[in-house]
Structures are given as structure tokens and as C-alpha cells.
Design a protein around this motif. Structure first.
Motif, PDB file in Angstrom:
ATOM      1  N   MET A 121      -6.960  29.332  38.957  1.00 16.22           N
ATOM      2  CA  MET A 121      -6.103  28.139  38.976  1.00 16.22           C
ATOM      3  C   MET A 121      -6.887  26.919  39.471  1.00 16.22           C
ATOM      4  SD  MET A 121      -3.227  29.192  37.841  1.00 16.22           S
ATOM      5  CE  MET A 121      -2.657  30.856  37.428  1.00 16.22           C
ATOM      6  N   VAL A 122      -7.971  27.170  40.215  1.00 14.97           N
ATOM      7  CA  VAL A 122      -8.808  26.105  40.792  1.00 14.97           C
ATOM      8  C   VAL A 122     -10.260  26.417  40.413  1.00 14.97           C
ATOM      9  CG1 VAL A 122      -9.574  25.032  42.965  1.00 14.97           C
ATOM     10  CG2 VAL A 122      -7.199  25.839  42.735  1.00 14.97           C
ATOM     11  N   PRO A 123     -11.012  25.401  39.955  1.00 15.07           N
ATOM     12  CA  PRO A 123     -12.399  25.664  39.554  1.00 15.07           C
ATOM     13  C   PRO A 123     -13.205  26.340  40.674  1.00 15.07           C
ATOM     14  CG  PRO A 123     -11.764  23.446  38.899  1.00 15.07           C
ATOM     15  CD  PRO A 123     -10.642  23.987  39.748  1.00 15.07           C
ATOM     16  N   VAL A 135      -6.020  40.265  35.529  1.00 11.62           N
ATOM     17  CA  VAL A 135      -6.228  40.511  36.962  1.00 11.62           C
ATOM     18  C   VAL A 135      -6.298  39.172  37.682  1.00 11.62           C
ATOM     19  CG1 VAL A 135      -7.888  41.302  38.688  1.00 11.62           C
ATOM     20  CG2 VAL A 135      -7.308  42.784  36.761  1.00 11.62           C
ATOM     21  N   HIS A 144      -5.125  37.401  41.724  1.00 10.44           N
ATOM     22  CA  HIS A 144      -4.423  37.323  43.016  1.00 10.44           C
ATOM     23  C   HIS A 144      -3.993  38.672  43.569  1.00 10.44           C
ATOM     24  CE1 HIS A 144      -3.345  33.186  41.201  1.00 10.44           C
ATOM     25  NE2 HIS A 144      -4.551  33.177  41.698  1.00 10.44           N
ATOM     26  N   VAL A 182     -16.107  25.812  41.666  1.00  7.60           N
ATOM     27  CA  VAL A 182     -16.886  24.889  42.498  1.00  7.60           C
ATOM     28  C   VAL A 182     -16.009  24.049  43.433  1.00  7.60           C
ATOM     29  CG1 VAL A 182     -18.775  24.702  40.830  1.00  7.60           C
ATOM     30  CG2 VAL A 182     -16.909  23.022  40.772  1.00  7.60           C
ATOM     31  N   VAL A 183     -14.702  24.206  43.362  1.00  2.74           N
ATOM     32  CA  VAL A 183     -13.813  23.451  44.245  1.00  2.74           C
ATOM     33  C   VAL A 183     -13.384  24.330  45.424  1.00  2.74           C
ATOM     34  CG1 VAL A 183     -11.568  22.300  44.438  1.00  2.74           C
ATOM     35  CG2 VAL A 183     -12.985  21.940  42.407  1.00  2.74           C
ATOM     36  N   GLU A 184     -13.453  23.747  46.609  1.00  2.00           N
ATOM     37  CA  GLU A 184     -13.041  24.426  47.836  1.00  2.00           C
ATOM     38  C   GLU A 184     -11.649  25.036  47.670  1.00  2.00           C
ATOM     39  OE1 GLU A 184     -13.362  22.444  52.078  1.00  2.00           O
ATOM     40  OE2 GLU A 184     -11.423  22.026  51.167  1.00  2.00           O
ATOM     41  N   VAL A 224       5.401  27.954  38.337  1.00  4.43           N
ATOM     42  CA  VAL A 224       5.819  27.418  39.643  1.00  4.43           C
ATOM     43  C   VAL A 224       4.893  27.939  40.740  1.00  4.43           C
ATOM     44  CG1 VAL A 224       7.676  27.236  41.337  1.00  4.43           C
ATOM     45  CG2 VAL A 224       8.199  27.190  38.885  1.00  4.43           C
ATOM     46  N   ALA A 225       4.791  29.273  40.811  1.00  3.25           N
ATOM     47  CA  ALA A 225       3.917  29.869  41.832  1.00  3.25           C
ATOM     48  C   ALA A 225       2.451  29.807  41.424  1.00  3.25           C
ATOM     49  CB  ALA A 225       4.325  31.312  42.086  1.00  3.25           C
ATOM     50  N   LEU A 226       2.188  29.465  40.155  1.00 10.71           N
ATOM     51  CA  LEU A 226       0.829  29.400  39.624  1.00 10.71           C
ATOM     52  C   LEU A 226       0.082  30.722  39.775  1.00 10.71           C
ATOM     53  CD1 LEU A 226      -0.154  25.787  40.666  1.00 10.71           C
ATOM     54  CD2 LEU A 226       0.337  26.622  38.373  1.00 10.71           C
ATOM     55  N   THR A 227       0.677  31.730  39.178  1.00 10.47           N
ATOM     56  CA  THR A 227       0.012  33.035  39.121  1.00 10.47           C
ATOM     57  C   THR A 227       0.442  33.718  37.836  1.00 10.47           C
ATOM     58  OG1 THR A 227      -0.495  35.034  40.395  1.00 10.47           O
ATOM     59  CG2 THR A 227       1.810  34.300  40.410  1.00 10.47           C
ATOM     60  N   LEU A 266     -13.516  33.164  42.804  1.00 14.19           N
ATOM     61  CA  LEU A 266     -14.363  34.236  43.337  1.00 14.19           C
ATOM     62  C   LEU A 266     -13.523  35.488  43.562  1.00 14.19           C
ATOM     63  CD1 LEU A 266     -17.077  35.199  44.472  1.00 14.19           C
ATOM     64  CD2 LEU A 266     -16.402  34.247  46.681  1.00 14.19           C
ATOM     65  N   GLN A 267     -12.337  35.307  44.138  1.00 16.67           N
ATOM     66  CA  GLN A 267     -11.451  36.452  44.378  1.00 16.67           C
ATOM     67  C   GLN A 267     -11.081  37.141  43.062  1.00 16.67           C
ATOM     68  OE1 GLN A 267      -7.707  35.525  46.363  1.00 16.67           O
ATOM     69  NE2 GLN A 267      -6.815  37.474  45.714  1.00 16.67           N
ATOM     70  N   THR A 312     -10.496  26.811  33.477  1.00 17.18           N
ATOM     71  CA  THR A 312     -10.550  26.074  34.734  1.00 17.18           C
ATOM     72  C   THR A 312     -11.616  26.621  35.666  1.00 17.18           C
ATOM     73  OG1 THR A 312      -8.247  25.375  34.662  1.00 17.18           O
ATOM     74  CG2 THR A 312      -9.216  25.593  36.840  1.00 17.18           C
TER      75      THR A 312
END
Lengths: 202, 202, 202, 202
Positions: free
Chosen positions: C138-140, C169, C171, C142-144, C185-188, C149-150, C37
Motif C-alpha cells: 500500500m506504501v512504496p 499474501v 499483512h 522506499v517510503v518510511e 477502507v482498511a487498505l488491505t 518489506l513485510q 506501488t
């Protein structure tokens, strides 16, 4: 819809529908860069913002401009408070020259003396052949929340719709010289309340 | 500078210089949101882009629009390929209603059937009283490199300069209906080569 | 401060203070890109997100990494749901090879089967010589609002501080295999409640 | 993999695998904000960058930090060149206080005198119970290309992996005091070549 806006109808409609469908020549815009807040970048060593890089070129290249050819002229990199009469004369002469071979001219300028340059352009070119649009920003393009991308996007778009004349384009509006001044409370440009509406141009 | 553009001069100059200096009433723009690529956001759970959030509202609120009052109407959140005749009729009726009480109307729309909605608006309102501007984006606003911010900035700015009519505003240009189509190679909007230039409107 | 954290003190302190001051050799990190992703970009023509561009390379080049040399290996560009056993074997072999000539290895991976790859790496390399860090988003990128990056910033930083081992590694946390799973659920990523704490490794 | 890094293995492995799976208490980090370049924002009226807004709070809230509780203390908003002995004493006392009730402390600080504060902290707390991490940026967070997001992301992540001690975290590295200095050519932090390696701490 104001009466004034309605009076625009005929002209704009004509222009848009008459434009030849299969035009091959793109709309040519000359962008003259003089510096100003919009183009300030951060100097890590001196810990100050200063005019050093051709940031407006990058800004404009990030836009999608169909059927448009933008050329750049980096004339100077100055805070507009530092422009002297010689600088202003160079700006006027460069605009005059670019106006001959382009469909419109955009001048990237600091906001503090943008009005002076606008009035000087009008004095030198009372009846320009093309739209001449001054713009810039209250916040540097490289700083979050800058109005620079918006103003330049609007200025380039205005080149296609405005009649020949001298304008400031900021914050969603095109204002025609003479009588455009920086409003230092709201930090935008306005028509001066003292400016006589030039009847001969209406 | 084309002849057509020059013919615009009188009208635009009038409008800009005649606008009362001390106007208290802001320029009112109604923004009607129907969904489209521009408004797609990323659904982490389903790992897809979809129309779910009022992202255009946030986009517009990030702009500085002097002397302007923007109102929002979230009509639907649809990919424009999914618009049915009932949806399109609702869009037309909403535009008609908003055009009565605003100086301009902007319709945020998916690009795939934007032309159909533009033609439907023109059929229903052959002589609108205000500019009606359709816009959107090829890339969602939340995706890096989106043309959405540029298109919406231009559409709002165009509301002030365009004559009453139905337009698509994309990528630095305003194109008037009828005859505006999506160009699927360059991914922009163009005047259809087959579109007859409507002589009666020029 | 937990007891476990305090027990780390000796080791970390040693490492940081013993690192030779005038080291000339930079810290070498191999980044192996498999897709996922994080690396999806928007295809304007098909109006979908897909794995096509080396976006992670650009992400990493935007960071300032002192005394570090990052090399890139674009192994495949796949949604991790599409990885087959052959793909996973190639990832394991490439990690093994890169671990020989680098101080750490980062694997950019889709989140859906990242756990499977982590366990496969642990099975193949139960006692790796260097830290091997799996990350993604979880989010590309290039998507806001992307977490990409983190996560990559953390993964690269973790390479310097973690002991040899296999980790995910995400979050703000480093979790060591075995027993790391995607929490849908929490997506991590979390330690699986069922994972036996490997006493032999403590 | 250096020998020093390998010596970290035991400690880090212990910590990570021993952490209770079903921990309910999040990892508590106190963030103490003192100002510095990272937190400078643009003052449109004065056309300068200055310390006025709690920008670091927003930066940190944009991160996803699982199982972590961050608290904020806005101690002062100063360029670190303007810190006087009283300010520095306040920073030391606040760190000492926060270290008692948190698992780690992050100090957001200007870079010009960050070393002085790090040495003052070490003098006051030669054996702190938790990691104390100083960070900041060479470029303000609100300026394009800032290293602030990276440094703060790394500092928060480092809180979980570092042994108790006083550190500067910048540009991919954690450096332990004493002997950390700003390198004014490369604009980063380094171990001073003159710093004696503190044998007693290794």
C-alpha cells in the motif's frame, strides 16, 4: 543573540559574499579515521561490537556535499581507550600532513580519549592553517538512534564555517580546544569549567 | 584555505572561546514550517505524496542538540509552487517576529520558490539581528535517500556559526542572499552567476 | 485453534519432517516484477513517485534466505491501473512458464487490479503445480512505514508452506483465489463476502 | 515442487478456503519474550549491547497484521547462554499456559541455546494443540542489517500456516523439532544430520 556571536558577523559575512561565484576548485576535506564507537560494527560470530569496517566512508558517501572533495585516510581501527602514545603521535603527524593540502581536516575518533588527542593536536599545532575538527559518536553508526550521522554531518559542515583551530563537534555545537572534555553524565562534550579562557586567542 | 575564510578567523575564534562556560540560557532557535517537499508524506488512499503531517518536528526531535531550545511554528503546509503573495507576506512577518525573541530562525520551505522567499526576507529585513536560514529538501524526509535530514541538521548547526543574515543551507553549504537560486540540473542551490557581489556587506 | 487449521496438521507435518536432511538442491522461487506501488521511487526532477527502478530486487537481496534460489524477471514497470489486457496476458504466460521450472512463483503487483490478475491466473491455471503468490504494498518500499518489506518477506516464506494454488499474501495473511479483493477502507486484502467457498477445493 | 510439499496441498487448501468469511474473532498469537541477541540494545554509558528494553514489542507493532491479536509476555531478558534450568522450566510452563488460550505461541529466544529450549518444549509437549514457534536473530534488531525483523515477520506468518508442533523459524525456513540445531559457520538453523526423521509424526 550573544555579543560574542554578533562579533562574528563581519568575518562570516565577508567570507560568504566574497567567495568567488565561479570557483572551479572544490573545497577539499581530508577525513582521518582512527576507529571509535562510531565505526563499530556487529560481529555475528563473536556477538560483540568491534572496529573492523570502514563504516564512516559509507556514512559520508550517503551525504550530498556540493562543491566538496572528501578524501579518506584509514589510519587505525581502535577503541580510543586503546590508543597508545605512538598512535596519538601518528594521528598528530597525519593531521599536520593533511592540513597542508586540504581546506579542512576531520578526525573520526573514539570519545573516551578524544580530549587528549585534541590537546595533543593543539600542543603540536598551536596555530593551524585550517579548521581541524574531531568528531565521533556515543552510539555506533550502525545502531538505531546513533548520533554518528548527525555529528559527522555537522563536522563536515563546520569545516566551511569555522576559523582555523582545533575543535570538537558534537550534538549541534562546535567547541574549541583547549578545555573540551567528555561529560560522562549527559554523554556529550562540554567546555571544562576549569579551562582558562585563552585570552591571547580571543 | 581561501583568503576570505582566513579573514573569518578572528571573529569565530572570539565567539567560540568567549562564550561563557557556565551559561544557563540555551541557544534559542525558532523553526517555521511552511511545507515543501521535505515535509511530504504518503497518502495511502490517494496514492500521492502530500503536505499533511508535521514531519519536520519529528525529524528535529530525533537530533541531539545540546544547550539548544527549538520551538516550532507550523505556519502552513504548502508546496512552495502554491504560495501566494499573502502566504509569503505571512512568512516574512513571522520570521520578523521570531527573530526578535530567538538567537536564530530556520524556515522549512519548498525548493521551487525558496529563492523568492529569501529575496523577500532580505528586502524586508536588510540587516536582521540574527541568522535566518532557509532550508528544505529535494526528496521528502520519509523517502529513502532524502537529503532532508542532512539539510536540517546543517541548518540548525549553521544557526550557531553564521553571522546575522539571510541564508539558504543545502548539501553542505551556506549561501547568503541575495542571488541564491535553485540549480535545476544538479538539483541544489547555487549563487547566481548574475548576482552582483554586494560590496557594501563585505 | 480452528477446526480448519487443525485439519492442516497432517500435511504440514509430513512436509516438514520428510524434507530430506541433506538436500543439495535449493528451493527455487521465481519473482516476476510488474511494477505497482511497492516499486515506486521518487523522481526528484518531476517531484513524483513513479515506477522506474528495480527496487524489489534490492529488497529481496536484503533478506537472508537459506537454501533458496531466487530468480528475477522484470516484466514491466506499471501502475496496475495502467495494465491492459495484453499486459495481463503476458503476466499469465510468464507465470505459467516460470511455474514449470520453479518450486514457487511470486508476482509483485500493484494493488488496484491485483484481484483481476489473480482471477485471470486462476482461470488460466485452475490447478497449478506450485504455489503462485501475488503481493505488493500500500506504501512504496522506499517510503518510511511501507508494508512492502513485510509483504514480500511473507510472500517468499509462504512459498515454502502453501499448497499449490493462487494466493494474495498481505499483512500477515495468505488468502486463496477466487474471491480475494482489495478492501479500500482498511487498505488491505480480504475474502470477498460474496465469494462462494469453493467446496470442490476443500 | 517436492513430493512432500505436494502432500501438504489438501490440508492447506482446506484450511484457507474453509475459514469463515465473516469471522469476528481475530487470530490470537501470544509472544513470549526471553531476551536474546534480537532484543539487545546499546548502553551508551557502558558501551556494550545488553538485554534491557522491550524492543521486540516495538518491532511487532511496526507490522500490519490483519485479523490478528498479539499479546506480549516479557518473561526474562537474558542472553540465552545465561539461561539456567529454572529459567527453561519457566519458559516451558509459560508456553504451555499460553498455548491453551491462543491459536499460536511465538517464543523470542537467544540463538545459542534455542535448540535446548525447543527440545525441552517437545519433551514437555509432544503433541501441542497449536504451532509453537521459536525465533530470534543473529544480529540485534537495532543494528543495521539485522535479520530480526525478517525472522519475526516470518514467525508470526508461520503461526497461521504451520500445523501444531514445535518449530524454529529463521531465514526463510520453518524447521520442526526434534533435531534443529544452530549451524555456527553459516550462522543459521538447520536440521541436524544426525536427527532421526520421526516417522511417527509424518
Amino acid at each position: 543573540m550573544s555579543k560574542a556571536a554578533r562579533s562574528l558577523a563581519g568575518g562570516a559575512r565577508s567570507r560568504l559574499s566574497k567567495r568567488p561565484t565561479a570557483s572551479t576548485a572544490p573545497f577539499k576535506i581530508a577525513v582521518i579515521m582512527t576507529g571509535g564507537t562510531i565505526a563499530k560494527t556487529y560481529d555475528q560470530r563473536k556477538a560483540v561490537l568491534r572496529n573492523a569496517d570502514p563504516v564512516v566512508r559509507r556514512l559520508i558517501r550517503s551525504l550530498r556535499l556540493e562543491d566538496t572533495k572528501v578524501s579518506f585516510k584509514e589510519l587505525m581501527q581502535k577503541d580510543s581507550l586503546d590508543l597508545n602514545p605512538h598512535d596519538r603521535a601518528r594521528i598528530v603527524e597525519t593531521v599536520r600532513s593533511k592540513a597542508r593540502r586540504n581546506a579542512a581536516v576531520v578526525v573520526i575518533h573514539g570519545t573516551d580519549t578524544l580530549s587528549d588527542t585534541g590537546e595533543a593536536l593543539l600542543a603540536a599545532m598551536p596555530a593551524p592553517a585550517v579548521p581541524i575538527v574531531l568528531t565521533g559518536a556515543m552510539v555506533p553508526f550502525v545502531v538505531e538512534g546513533s548520533d554518528g550521522l548527525q555529528n559527522v554531518t555537522e563536522a563536515l559542515f563546520a569545516c566551511r564555517l569555522l576559523a582555523p583551530g582545533i575543535y570538537a563537534v558534537f550534538h549541534g555545537r562546535a567547541l574549541s580546544f583547549p578545555g573540551v572534555v567528555k561529560e560522562r553524565v549527559a554523554l556529550t562534550f562540554v567546555r571544562s569549567p576549569d579551562a582558562a579562557i585563552p585570552e591571547s586567542r580571543s
